[in-house]
Design a protein around this motif. Structure first.
Motif, short mmCIF file in Angstrom:
data_model
loop_
_atom_site.label_atom_id
_atom_site.label_comp_id
_atom_site.label_asym_id
_atom_site.label_seq_id
_atom_site.Cartn_x
_atom_site.Cartn_y
_atom_site.Cartn_z
N ILE A 119 0.84 -1.20 0.00
CA ILE A 119 0.00 0.00 0.00
C ILE A 119 0.88 1.25 0.00
O ILE A 119 0.63 2.20 -0.75
N GLU A 120 1.91 1.25 0.82
CA GLU A 120 2.82 2.41 0.87
C GLU A 120 3.47 2.65 -0.49
O GLU A 120 3.60 3.79 -0.95
N THR A 121 3.84 1.56 -1.17
CA THR A 121 4.48 1.67 -2.49
C THR A 121 3.49 2.20 -3.53
O THR A 121 3.84 3.08 -4.33
N PHE A 122 2.26 1.69 -3.53
CA PHE A 122 1.24 2.19 -4.46
C PHE A 122 1.07 3.70 -4.32
O PHE A 122 0.99 4.43 -5.31
N LEU A 123 1.02 4.16 -3.07
CA LEU A 123 0.81 5.59 -2.85
C LEU A 123 2.04 6.41 -3.26
O LEU A 123 1.90 7.48 -3.83
N GLN A 124 3.23 5.87 -3.00
CA GLN A 124 4.46 6.55 -3.44
C GLN A 124 4.48 6.67 -4.97
O GLN A 124 4.99 7.64 -5.53
N GLN A 125 3.90 5.65 -5.64
CA GLN A 125 3.86 5.64 -7.10
C GLN A 125 2.62 6.39 -7.64
O GLN A 125 2.34 6.32 -8.83
N GLN A 126 1.94 7.07 -6.74
CA GLN A 126 0.76 7.88 -7.12
C GLN A 126 -0.34 7.04 -7.79
O GLN A 126 -0.93 7.45 -8.79
N LYS A 127 -0.60 5.86 -7.20
CA LYS A 127 -1.64 4.98 -7.74
C LYS A 127 -2.79 4.85 -6.73
O LYS A 127 -2.53 4.77 -5.52
N PRO A 128 -4.04 4.83 -7.21
CA PRO A 128 -5.17 4.78 -6.29
C PRO A 128 -5.34 3.43 -5.60
O PRO A 128 -5.03 2.39 -6.18
N ILE A 129 -5.83 3.48 -4.35
CA ILE A 129 -6.15 2.25 -3.62
C ILE A 129 -7.58 2.36 -3.08
O ILE A 129 -8.00 3.43 -2.63
N ALA A 130 -8.30 1.27 -3.16
CA ALA A 130 -9.68 1.25 -2.66
C ALA A 130 -9.86 0.06 -1.72
O ALA A 130 -9.35 -1.03 -1.98
N LEU A 131 -10.57 0.30 -0.62
CA LEU A 131 -10.80 -0.74 0.37
C LEU A 131 -12.24 -0.61 0.86
O LEU A 131 -12.73 0.50 1.10
N VAL A 132 -12.91 -1.75 1.05
CA VAL A 132 -14.32 -1.67 1.42
C VAL A 132 -14.61 -2.47 2.69
O VAL A 132 -14.01 -3.50 2.94
N CYS A 133 -15.53 -1.95 3.50
CA CYS A 133 -16.09 -2.61 4.68
C CYS A 133 -15.04 -2.81 5.79
O CYS A 133 -14.60 -1.86 6.40
N HIS A 134 -14.60 -4.05 6.04
CA HIS A 134 -13.55 -4.28 7.04
C HIS A 134 -12.15 -4.16 6.44
O HIS A 134 -11.16 -4.15 7.18
N ALA A 135 -12.05 -4.09 5.12
CA ALA A 135 -10.72 -4.04 4.49
C ALA A 135 -9.90 -2.80 4.85
O ALA A 135 -8.68 -2.88 4.86
N ASN A 146 5.95 10.83 5.79
CA ASN A 146 6.50 11.48 6.99
C ASN A 146 6.55 10.54 8.19
O ASN A 146 6.97 10.94 9.28
N GLY A 147 6.09 9.31 8.00
CA GLY A 147 6.08 8.36 9.11
C GLY A 147 4.84 8.45 9.99
O GLY A 147 4.74 7.80 11.02
N VAL A 151 -3.83 7.35 7.46
CA VAL A 151 -5.20 7.87 7.52
C VAL A 151 -5.30 9.21 8.26
O VAL A 151 -6.34 9.86 8.22
N LYS A 152 -4.22 9.63 8.92
CA LYS A 152 -4.25 10.86 9.71
C LYS A 152 -4.67 12.06 8.85
O LYS A 152 -4.06 12.34 7.82
#
Length: 226
Positions: A119-135, A146-147, A151-152
Motif C-alpha cells: 500500500i505504501e508503495t502504491f501511494l508513493q507511485q501515485q496509484k489509487p487504492i480502494a478498500l471496502v467494509c472491514h478491508a 512522513n512516518g 489515515v491521519k
C-alpha cells in the motif's frame, strides 16, 4: 488498466469456533465493475491459493446480482482458487489495488508487512487504492512519507461500530474499525447502516459496508481514467 485485488487468507472468527474470510459481494461486485470496464485483474492473498469465503456471505439474504453472476462463473471461481502469494506481487506491475472486506482482514491484512509495504508503495507511485467494509483494517499500520499514520487527517469510512454491534461481533473482533481509524487521526464518517457510503481523499478510496462495494469500485475506475 491493471488492477490487483488483495483478499484475506484468514478463516477463523476469533475464538468463536466459527469461520470467516472475505465477503462474496465485496469481491464479486468490484471484480465485475472493473472487468466489464476492460481492466486486467490479478487476484492475490497472503497465503496464495483459495482464500476463505465467509460462510455468512453465501446466505440467501446477502445475495446480489453480482453474487449470482459469480455463482455461475466457473472460470472466475477457478481463478479465485489459485490466487498468487502476496509476497510474489510487484506494485510496479499494476495501476491500482482493491481490497474486499469480510472480517478476515481484521486479523491478517491489518498486520501483514507485505500488504502494508504494498500500500505504501502504491501511494508513493501515485496509484489509487480502494478498500471496502472491514478491508480498511489493512490501513491501520500503513504510514505516509512522513512516518505518520496514512489515515491521519484523511476522509475515511469503514465498517461502523453500529454495524459491528448489529452483527454481534463487537467483542470478537481484535479492534473496532471505526474507533481505530479515529484513534489514528482519520476523519471518519459514515452513512446509514448497510447503505452505500464511499469517501475519496486523494488516492485513497474507502467504502463503509457490503452495500458500498460497487460504488467504491466505480470510484476507483474514475480515478484510473483520470
Amino acid at each position: 488498466m491493471k488492477v490487483l485485488i488483495v483478499l484475506t487468507s484468514h478463516s477463523e472468527l476469533g475464538n468463536t469456533g466459527e469461520k470467516t474470510g472475505f465477503w462474496v459481494e465485496e469481491f464479486a461486485a468490484p471484480y465485475y465493475v472493473l472487468a466489464d470496464a476492460g481492466a486486467e485483474l490479478t487476484l492475490t492473498s497472503p497465503k496464495g491459493g483459495q482464500p476463505p469465503i465467509d460462510p455468512k456471505s453465501e446466505l440467501p439474504d446477502f445475495q446480489t446480482e453480482a453474487t449470482h453472476r459469480f455463482d455461475k462463473d466457473t472460470e472466475l471461481q477457478d481463478r479465485l482458487a489459485q490466487t498468487i502469494k502476496l509476497s510474489e506481487v510487484n506494485a510496479a506491475d499494476y495501476d491500482a489495488v482493491f481490497y474486499p472486506g469480510g472480517h478476515g482482514p481484521m486479523w491478517d491484512l491489518a498486520n501483514d508487512t507485505t500488504s502494508i509495504q504494498l500500500i505504501e508503495t502504491f501511494l508513493q507511485q501515485q496509484k489509487p487504492i480502494a478498500l471496502v467494509c472491514h478491508a480498511p483494517a489493512a490501513l491501520v499500520k500503513v504510514k505516509d512519507e512522513n512516518g505518520d499514520p496514512l489515515v491521519k487527517g484523511k476522509q475515511v469510512t469503514g465498517f461502523s461500530n453500529s454495524e459491528e454491534d448489529a452483527v454481534q461481533l463487537t467483542d470478537v473482533v481484535p479492534f473496532l474499525l471505526e474507533d481505530e481509524l479515529k484513534r489514528l487521526g482519520g476523519v471518519y464518517s459514515k452513512g446509514a447502516d448497510w447503505g452505500p457510503y464511499v469517501k475519496k481523499d486523494g488516492l485513497l478510496i474507502t467504502g463503509q459496508n457490503p452495500g458500498s462495494s460497487q460504488e467504491a469500485a466505480l470510484e476507483l475506475l474514475k480515478a484510473l481514467k483520470k
